[in-house]
Design an enzyme around this catalytic site. Structure first.
Site, short mmCIF file in Angstrom:
data_model
loop_
_atom_site.label_atom_id
_atom_site.label_comp_id
_atom_site.label_asym_id
_atom_site.label_seq_id
_atom_site.Cartn_x
_atom_site.Cartn_y
_atom_site.Cartn_z
NE ARG A 82 -3.00 0.18 3.25
CZ ARG A 82 -2.49 0.62 4.40
NH1 ARG A 82 -2.08 1.87 4.51
NH2 ARG A 82 -2.36 -0.18 5.44
CE1 TYR A 139 -15.92 12.66 -15.88
CE2 TYR A 139 -15.30 12.47 -13.57
CZ TYR A 139 -15.78 11.90 -14.74
OH TYR A 139 -16.12 10.57 -14.75
CG ASP A 211 -8.83 17.18 -14.84
OD1 ASP A 211 -8.25 16.61 -15.78
OD2 ASP A 211 -9.80 16.69 -14.25
CE LYS A 236 -12.43 9.46 -18.65
NZ LYS A 236 -12.59 10.71 -17.96
C1 LIG Z 1 -12.82 11.05 -16.64
C2 LIG Z 1 -12.35 12.30 -16.02
C3 LIG Z 1 -12.01 12.34 -14.66
C4 LIG Z 1 -12.19 11.16 -13.75
O1 LIG Z 1 -11.35 10.10 -14.08
P1 LIG Z 1 -11.64 8.57 -13.67
O2 LIG Z 1 -10.41 7.87 -14.12
O3 LIG Z 1 -12.90 8.16 -14.38
O4 LIG Z 1 -11.84 8.55 -12.19
C5 LIG Z 1 -11.53 13.53 -14.16
N1 LIG Z 1 -11.40 14.63 -14.93
C6 LIG Z 1 -11.73 14.63 -16.22
C7 LIG Z 1 -11.57 15.87 -17.03
C8 LIG Z 1 -12.22 13.47 -16.81
O5 LIG Z 1 -12.56 13.49 -18.10
#
Ligand SMILES: *Cc1c(COP(=O)(O)O)cnc(C)c1O
Length: 418
Positions: A82, A139, A211, A236
């Site tokens: 962990r 998001y 982000d 993504k």
């Molecule tokens: C998908 C997404 C997230 C969250 O990511 P996960 O891997 O699904 O937890 C955060 N910010 C943006 C801009 C996203 O497109």
């Protein structure tokens, strides 16, 4: 294509980080050796250990919950699964090399999802009574996290991404602790000026986190634009194969990274070694994928623009998109998401059902194109017919022919029936 010629476009083969990285007056950090290479070369070698005779170039996943641990754990690099794992270490080096190529001090911390990374930054750094400025159009799960933050006594101000509206929110906040940006925003594809907002936040003593999910580090490097933290969902485009959930945070200040890693150990939100290894394996093609996705996205956006019945086409790479001027000044590639609006819910559903090469699915950034009617989730302030289209790496003529055919089915051919 002239539209892809953003400043600092990596296609000239050399990286502006070579000139800007280590000599920007933030510490004595030596440039990582890889900073002198082109982006594709860096992507294929990112995070690889020193070559060792008869060892694999990218070691396989360390599938273990614990490590042989004689004596004092305080000086041991690996203790319990962990806390740390050597497969994370390599992926973390790779992500830091891509997000901060000129900065050997920058450190990445990986998580099992983007939301785990975002939670670690927000919950790990903010204290009750402190203020955070967030995007109001970020998001959709960010607003759910906002409710948790407020329940813990953090004060939140929110403003939209377009036209740097968060500047006014910063001012109203007085001395906020953190400014959170999401640019381009998902799903609206608005863009804000990271340099300008970072300078304003720093003048008020706030940290800045961006982000960077949509752009990927090959599309935009927030730390070089002045942010303190680049945070992303690697689920993504970074992983890009639709088979792994993953998140990360990269900090310029290792002490900040340590606090985020402490949160990970305390909260236990850890990435599986197999997922870490798969994502690292896939980084070697990141530059190929994002280049093709951008090319396809531009072609798709241009085709949609010409189509009667389709409105509100957004792609930050389109020269006349409202986001383009700021995007071109801070992005190197414009990403894989194109959004547009069909007349209503029914047309959008018919369109999605008629596509043959594009999956009706959420998420984005994968090698296979996908699209969805975003309003079905209820979380985003978008019209019923709003489609978020994630462009894959297919041959552009096939993709566009499929979209045109599906639009014909959903909207009619535009010609009046006899
Ligand atoms: C998908 C997404 C997230 C969250 O990511 P996960 O891997 O699904 O937890 C955060 N910010 C943006 C801009 C996203 O497109």
């Amino acid at each position: 294509m002239s539209t892809s010629a953003a400043p600092g476009d990596g296609k000239d083969g050399r990286d502006p980080a070579e000139e800007q990285g280590a000599d920007r007056g933030r510490g004595q950090a030596e440039a990582r050796p890889a900073a002198r290479l082109g982006e594709g070369t860096r992507a294929v070698r990112a995070g690889l250990p020193e070559a060792q005779a008869y060892a694999p170039p990218l070691p396989g996943p360390a599938l273990t919950s614990h490590f042989h641990l004689p004596g004092d754990p305080a000086t041991a690099p690996y203790t319990y699964g962990r806390d740390t794992n050597p497969t994370w270490t390599l992926l973390e080096r790779a992500v830091a090399e891509l997000e901060a190529p000129g900065d050997a001090a920058a450190r990445a911390v990986v998580f099992p999802s983007g939301m785990a990374a975002i939670s670690a930054v927000l919950l790990g750094l903010l204290r009750p009574g402190e203020t955070a400025v967030l995007p109001s159009d970020g998001y959709q799960s960010l607003s759910r996290l906002r409710e948790r933050l407020e329940a813990f006594g953090v004060l939140v101000r929110a403003a939209p991404t377009a036209r740097d509206a968060q500047l006014a929110a910063l001012e109203e906040a007085g001395r906020p602790r953190l400014l959170w940006l999401e640019t381009p925003s998902n799903p609206g594809l608005d863009v804000c000026d990271v340099r300008r907002l970072s300078a304003a936040a720093h003048a008020r003593g706030a940290l800045v986190a961006v982000d960077n999910t949509l752009a990927t580090p090959l599309g935009q490097r927030p730390l070089e634009l002045g942010a303190d933290l680049a945070v992303a969902s690697g689920t993504k485009a970074l992983n890009g194969h639709g088979d792994v959930l993953l998140g990360y945070a990269v900090a310029r200040d290792p002490a900040l990274a340590d606090r985020i890693a402490d949160w990970r150990t305390a909260a236990g939100a850890i990435l599986g070694p197999m997922e870490a290894w798969l994502a690292h394996r896939g980084l070697a093609t990141l530059h190929l994928r994002v280049d093709r996705q951008q090319e396809n996205a531009l072609a798709l956006a241009a085709a949609l623009r010409e189509r009667p019945g389709v409105s509100g086409v957004r792609y930050p790479g389109l020269p006349d998109d409202p986001a383009h001027p700021v995007a071109a000044a801070q992005m190197r590639r414009f990403g894989c998401v194109v959004s547009f609006v069909l007349p209503g819910r029914e047309e959008a559903e018919r369109f999605l059902a008629a596509l043959r090469l594009v999956d009706d699915a959420t998420s984005f950034g994968g090698v296979r194109s996908s699209a969805e009617r975003r309003r079905r989730w209820g979380g985003d302030a978008v019209p019923e017919g709003f489609v978020r289209f994630s462009v894959g790496v297919e041959d552009p003529e096939d993709l566009i022919a499929d979209v045109r055919r599906a639009l014909d089915g959903a909207l009619g051919t535009g010609r009046t029936a006899p």
